[in-house]
Enzyme design. Structure first.
Site, PDB file in Angstrom:
ATOM      1  N   GLU A  36       0.694  -1.099   0.392  1.00 22.41           N
ATOM      2  CA  GLU A  36      -0.148   0.032  -0.028  1.00 22.41           C
ATOM      3  C   GLU A  36       0.370   1.338  -0.432  1.00 22.41           C
ATOM      4  O   GLU A  36       0.304   2.754  -0.222  1.00 22.41           O
ATOM      5  CB  GLU A  36      -0.868  -0.084   0.880  1.00 22.41           C
ATOM      6  CG  GLU A  36      -1.544  -1.307   1.533  1.00 22.41           C
ATOM      7  CD  GLU A  36      -2.686  -1.187   0.353  1.00 22.41           C
ATOM      8  OE1 GLU A  36      -3.314  -0.003  -0.044  1.00 22.41           O
ATOM      9  OE2 GLU A  36      -3.575  -1.966  -0.828  1.00 22.41           O
ATOM     10  N   SER A  83     -32.719 -37.423  44.775  1.00 17.61           N
ATOM     11  CA  SER A  83     -31.979 -38.428  45.759  1.00 17.61           C
ATOM     12  C   SER A  83     -30.652 -37.336  45.459  1.00 17.61           C
ATOM     13  O   SER A  83     -29.496 -37.917  46.232  1.00 17.61           O
ATOM     14  CB  SER A  83     -32.235 -39.490  45.355  1.00 17.61           C
ATOM     15  OG  SER A  83     -33.015 -39.601  45.550  1.00 17.61           O
TER      16      SER A  83
END
Length: 830
Positions: free
Chosen positions: A163, A444
């Protein structure tokens, strides 16, 4: 003297401005005069003529100028008249320069650096496994900002080569490049902006992407100002975090994961060059989505690498060895599907509840949250649920199979870290997290807390016998409990089976409801509740308060995660460490302080270890033999909720506590449903799918780790068998406190279980929460509540050892928050 006026003699030094050639005839020289010069002159104008009518100096100069203009005009004929004079050129240049300078100064003054646009500041929160691999990303924008030091040099150089190779030496703007880019765009060579990296960053971070003159002008001036206020490194970092790379990824970090499933710090030259090439045209340059563009993309890739070599950023020999790094077709999904959505929401709630990060801050994004979850264990949990439960369902032919849900959690007892959770088949299909919901009875699996409370408080039976694993109770089904001042309560055993005279160990192995309902009264329901909270259940657990004798049968609606923490406390010899789901939290590279987690003594070691010794029998010869597939020493308890709406197995090894629950829920109404007939079985209980899931998961989760045995310190007399009571029907104690020792008890010489061990007993509640699972096969038959007795001290720290007087109360407040526990979804047939 003649009356005619005489010509005036010229002054010395006077000469005509338009000298005539010597050989020019007089009449020719006369022709150069204008007609105006021959006209009579007025004597009214001062200086036009002298008193004798002779022309004055001013008149002569004027006449000379007119003569020069006429001569020039005569010479500038044809095309010469179109060519500007040097005066015109100079004037135009000066005017233009003034306009340019004035316009620049005006623009520089008027255009200010604005606040960042909303899109540029949005980030995703990243959730990670303990090993750093990504679980999910949430948020509308897939971006994770990183510092420049967290981006490999190859990645930095690749983007510069693609770039702006002169980024570190050039100014913020390049007018020539802008003109060149505009010309190339207009001439059909492709859209080219000619912008520097600084200008592109300004566009990404401060402005929008529209192609307008106004935006370009603002970009120009903001870039100049930004270059004066920020370093090149800061600008490059911002550019790399805001650029779009395709696949929904904003920023180099998100792009590295989207294409190669790695951090930006791990990018090499080849992969970095491909990502740098993407910036030019993200959609078209994805060679997986557009394989036809590969040749053009490779040309761009080579251009980037050649640029890196030219700038001295890449060794030519290394460049020659590189081959095109085709990105992954699919990377780790960051959506909310599967277990990811559950995990994200549970972890977010954990962060908010523990005041680590507030909800508003989480919404802004930018957090990197490393969880305690271990990917291998998480995967093992899901696989075990699929193998032992989900793959057995036939939803097309059995409607009951559409009701099946599963939840599970797993915790390291010594650290309190949640290492795995199971919440449902898929977050996008079933939103409710089954590991944290609190609307199913534990059954239980709650019973071990009753026995722990009995040992911790030195409790005795109605006839004064100390409660130990060998204490005998009447196991007759539907036997009314004795010593309970509330309404009559006579719970039935599973399948209405009568067991007669039976020890506590045997009653635990077989999950005998009649024994444990009586034991809850012998201990005191309020003390049972307090012990459950101390171990890790939340004090806000629905139906935990005021349950009376039915508390022993698991009428409380604890979550799987709460139950897991409670069982983890038992596995850790009674020491409670608040559970945690997060290992580390950072925001934009800065660490977020995590709250201190302190281990406390919940119950004495003797109470916890004696309970463990009893629960080992459940796995070895009781209702949970299916859990033996773990291949390790284990302790646990099965549980089945009323009307078989849920089945549980809660168990642990010395290294890992895990709870699994299978639940029934209507997918349309969300109502609880019985699981009779699920998987083609008559019924589903904790010894079936839940225990099987637990066994396979525990085996796989601990694979490769050394096998550890339990090191237990038991209650005095725990291994001694006791004779049955003279009257097995029992009767109320002569003392107002059912847990007070009788004076004629044969074992008065035993000390109670509150004796502290070498690390002492601390009291109080640290605000942690825990969850446990039901481990019994007995069905809950009722939930009577008593109305006598006072209330306890909610929210207070409580001493965990010794015998205290509950005043006959069957109600008390729940002190302090509970702990953590995990459960895995699963169910099992008898």
């Amino acid at each position: 003297m003649s009356d005619e006026p005489q010509p005036k003699k010229p002054r010395p030094g006077w000469a005509s401005h338009e000298p005539q050639a010597a050989d020019t005839p007089d009449d020719a020289r006369d022709d150069t005069r204008t007609d105006a010069a021959a006209l009579p002159r007025s004597n009214e104008s001062d200086g036009e003529s002298d008193g004798n009518g002779e022309p004055g100096p001013a008149s002569a100069k004027k006449a000379a100028r007119e003569e020069r203009r006429a001569a020039l005009k005569a010479r500038r004929t044809g095309w010469r008249r179109l060519v500007p004079t040097w005066r015109m050129v100079l004037g135009a240049f000066l005017v233009t320069a003034l306009l340019v300078v004035g316009g620049f100064l005006l623009g520089y003054t008027l255009v200010q650096i604005p606040a960042a646009n909303a899109l540029a500041t949005q980030q995703a929160n990243v959730y990670l496994y303990a090993d750093g691999s990504v679980i999910a990303r949430d948020g509308e924008v897939n971006r994770e900002n990183v510092t420049l030091s967290q981006i490999s040099e190859d990645a930095q150089h690749a983007v510069l080569a693609a770039e702006d190779r002169d980024f570190y030496t050039e100014s913020a703007v390049d007018p020539l490049a802008m003109v060149r880019g505009a010309w190339n765009t207009l001439s059909g060579k492709g859209k080219q902006s000619g912008s520097t990296i600084t200008q592109q960053y300004v566009k990404n971070y401060y402005l929008r992407q529209e192609q307008t003159v106004t935006r370009k002008v603002k970009e120009f001036f903001i870039a100049i100002k930004l270059d004066r206020n920020q370093s090149k490194e800061d600008i490059l970092e911002g550019y790399l975090n805001t650029s779009f790379f395709g696949r929904g990824a904003y920023g180099i970090q998100a792009a590295a994961h989207a294409y190669y499933d790695m951090d930006a710090s791990e990018l090499d030259a080849g992969r970095a060059a491909y990502l740098a090439a993407l910036v030019n045209a993200p959609s078209q340059y994805d060679v997986v989505a557009h394989p036809g563009n590969r040749a053009f993309v490779e040309k761009r890739w080579n251009y980037v690498l050649d640029g890196m070599v030219d700038e001295g950023w890449l060794d030519p020999a290394e460049r020659a060895r590189l081959t095109f790094p085709v990105p992954k077709r699919t990377t780790l999904s960051t959506s909310m599907s599967g277990q990811r959505g559950y995990i994200v929401n549970i972890v977010k709630q954990h962060l908010v509840d523990n005041r680590i990060v507030d909800e508003a801050s989480l919404d802004t994004g930018g957090y990197r949250i490393t969880t305690t979850l271990q990917k291998s264990k998480q995967d093992a949990f899901v696989e075990s649920v699929d193998d032992n439960l989900m793959d057995r369902l036939d939803k097309e032919n059995r409607k009951v199979d559409t009701y099946v849900r599963a939840g599970g959690a797993s915790i390291e007892p010594k650290t309190g870290k949640v290492v795995a959770m199971y919440n449902g088949i898929d977050y996008v299909k079933q939103y409710t997290p089954n590991a944290t919901r609190r609307d199913f009875q534990t059954g239980s699996s709650f019973k071990p807390f009753v026995f722990t409370a009995a040992v911790e408080n030195g409790s005795r039976t109605q006839d004064g016998r100390r409660i130990t694993p060998g204490t005998r109770y009447d196991g007759t089904s539907e036997r009314p409990v004795q010593g309970w001042p509330g309404p009559r309560y006579a719970p039935e055993n599973e399948d209405h089976e009568d067991y007669g005279d039976i020890t506590v160990s045997e009653a635990t192995d077989k999950s005998v409801n009649a024994v444990y309902a009586q034991m809850a009264v012998d201990v005191g329901p309020d003390k049972v509740r307090q012990t459950a909270v101390d171990l890790g259940l939340s004090p806000d657990t629905p139906d935990l308060d005021g349950a009376g004798p039915s508390i022993a049968l698991g009428v409380a609606n604890a979550s799987v995660l709460d139950m897991t923490q409670a069982y983890a406390t038992l596995a850790n010899h009674g020491k409670h460490t608040p559970y945690t789901l997060v290992e580390k939290v950072t925001q934009n590279g800065r660490d977020v302080t995590l709250p201190e987690r302190r281990t406390r003594r919940a119950v004495s070691r003797e109470a916890a270890d004696t309970t463990t010794s009893v629960l080992k029998g459940v796995v070895e010869k009781g209702t949970a033999t299916a859990a033996q597939t773990s291949g390790r020493p284990a302790a646990g308890k099965t549980g089945t909720a009323e009307e078989d709406t849920a089945a549980w197995f809660a168990g642990y090894t010395p290294d890992l506590a895990t709870v699994v629950a299978v639940m029934g829920q209507d997918p349309v109404t969300a109502g609880h449903k019985s699981l009779y007939g699920a998987m083609g079985l008559p019924r589903v209980n904790g010894g079936g799918a839940p225990a099987e899931i637990w066994g396979q998961y525990t085996r796989d989760a601990l694979e490769g780790e050394p096998v550890s045995s339990f090191s237990l310190r038991l209650q005095p007399g725990a291994d001694e068998s006791q004779p049955p009571a003279p009257d097995s029907s029992g009767g109320p104690s002569s003392s107002g406190d059912v847990s007070a020792p009788a004076t004629d008890a044969s074992d008065d010489e035993d000390t109670d279980s509150g004796t502290p061990d070498d690390d002492g007993i601390s009291t109080g509640d640290d605000g942690s929460r825990s969850e446990g699972e039901n481990g019994t096969d007995g069905t809950t038959t009722g939930s009577p509540t008593g109305d006598g007795g006072g209330t306890g001290t909610g929210g207070e720290d409580t001493t965990t050892g010794g015998t205290t007087d509950d005043g006959g109360s069957n109600r008390d407040e729940l002190p302090g928050p509970g702990g953590l526990s995990g459960a895995l979804d699963g169910r099992r047939w008898d």
